[in-house]
Scaffold this motif. Sequence first.
Motif, PDB file in Angstrom:
ATOM      1  N   ALA A 228       0.832  -1.202   0.000  1.00 48.10           N
ATOM      2  CA  ALA A 228       0.000   0.000   0.000  1.00 48.10           C
ATOM      3  C   ALA A 228       0.867   1.251   0.000  1.00 48.10           C
ATOM      4  N   GLY A 229       1.987   1.213   0.747  1.00 47.65           N
ATOM      5  CA  GLY A 229       2.883   2.363   0.791  1.00 47.65           C
ATOM      6  C   GLY A 229       3.480   2.680  -0.567  1.00 47.65           C
ATOM      7  N   ALA A 293      -4.462  -0.254   3.338  1.00 45.28           N
ATOM      8  CA  ALA A 293      -4.649   0.838   2.377  1.00 45.28           C
ATOM      9  C   ALA A 293      -4.929   2.154   3.086  1.00 45.28           C
ATOM     10  N   ALA A 294      -5.614   2.091   4.232  1.00 44.84           N
ATOM     11  CA  ALA A 294      -5.921   3.304   4.990  1.00 44.84           C
ATOM     12  C   ALA A 294      -4.712   3.814   5.758  1.00 44.84           C
ATOM     13  N   ASN A 295      -3.831   2.899   6.159  1.00 47.58           N
ATOM     14  CA  ASN A 295      -2.643   3.277   6.924  1.00 47.58           C
ATOM     15  C   ASN A 295      -1.415   2.591   6.330  1.00 47.58           C
ATOM     16  N   PRO A 296      -0.988   3.062   5.160  1.00 47.66           N
ATOM     17  CA  PRO A 296       0.146   2.438   4.486  1.00 47.66           C
ATOM     18  C   PRO A 296       1.442   2.649   5.247  1.00 47.66           C
ATOM     19  N   ALA A 297       2.392   1.787   4.990  1.00 41.38           N
ATOM     20  CA  ALA A 297       3.705   1.937   5.619  1.00 41.38           C
ATOM     21  C   ALA A 297       4.374   3.219   5.139  1.00 41.38           C
ATOM     22  N   GLU A 298       5.101   3.855   6.045  1.00 43.03           N
ATOM     23  CA  GLU A 298       5.902   5.011   5.645  1.00 43.03           C
ATOM     24  C   GLU A 298       7.205   4.485   5.056  1.00 43.03           C
ATOM     25  N   THR A 299       7.345   4.598   3.758  1.00 47.95           N
ATOM     26  CA  THR A 299       8.467   4.011   3.040  1.00 47.95           C
ATOM     27  C   THR A 299       8.860   4.896   1.867  1.00 47.95           C
ATOM     28  N   ASP A 300      10.106   4.762   1.434  1.00 46.49           N
ATOM     29  CA  ASP A 300      10.571   5.458   0.232  1.00 46.49           C
ATOM     30  C   ASP A 300      10.437   4.585  -1.010  1.00 46.49           C
ATOM     31  N   ALA A 301       9.970   3.347  -0.837  1.00 45.99           N
ATOM     32  CA  ALA A 301       9.905   2.406  -1.953  1.00 45.99           C
ATOM     33  C   ALA A 301       8.888   2.854  -3.002  1.00 45.99           C
TER      34      ALA A 301
END
Length: 340
Positions: A228-229, A293-301
């Motif tokens: 999701a992120g 989907a509502a709380n996606p991972a915080e990622t740079d990917a």
Amino acid sequence: MRWISLSILLLVIAGVLVGTHLASLYQKELLQPLALEEDQVFVVRSGQGFRQIISEMEDRGWIHHAWLAEAHARYHGISGRLQAGEYRVPADIAPAELLDRMARGAVISHQLTIPEGWTAQQFLDAVQAHDALRAMPEPFEPEAVMTMLGRPDMHPEGWFLPDTYVFGRDTPAERIIRMAHEAMERTLERAWNNRAEEHPLDSPYELLILASIVEKETGQSEERAMVAGVFVNRLRRGMRLQTDPTLLYPVGPDVTRLTRAELQRDHPYNTYTRDGLPPTPIALPGQAAINAAANPAETDALFFVSRKDGTHAFSRSYSEHRAAVIKYQLDGDASRYGRR
């Protein structure tokens, strides 16, 4: 005077004898186990009266004096409370206990499990085909179902929550459809109200669409938020999602591989040729995918590729992604690599 006393005594004795006989008959008739050769099933049909039920029990040889069963039911206040349904009759149950089960509605439970990632059509077909459910009248079309649910202009995809639904025999199929739809509405509303700050999506429906893509992209619970992120990062940057499951959706659940021609054919579900989300969900997402989907991972990917073991390799740049594709998809042969 002596004769009067004797008459009274005889009446008392007769009363005691009658009472003793009735108590013995009651004990034998209603409180003794049936001692059947094997467990059986007894069906109380909708609209069936108490006397009809007792008559069927008589026909099976479970009771022999209907009036005694009626007296028992009236005394315990259950004669008008026997509920329709399918009842398991253990070999050693007593008739009085069986009547009590009918009054409590302790019917045999049937269930229908809807897996995450099914389509709405697969769900509706499974409901319609279940032998313990009372089927919807034909023709049984998704559009008619959405009209029944008060959403005549809404595409049916995505609107039913995958779960295990438990019910008694002869439950209307419509009830299960409503249960699944209302469960999805509640789940989606909770997730939307608790979504991450500065989420790029504009509505709960867009959240449902994204959740359906996450559901189809990974079956690994620990990866859902990362997937999701990645998609949220792409949406924020105006990048196309480029996700194969959206292309597979219009061709049906039996197709699992895409041709190069299909990748290049432009249509609303082709996220390689179209910006943003597809017009509708592509599957029934489960609660975990909706929450991801509502709380996606915080990622740079911005990319991910399958490792062919059910997991994915995530990359921040196209060069990292290219190396991961060569490593996991092309067995290290860079000459076979081509960007889609």
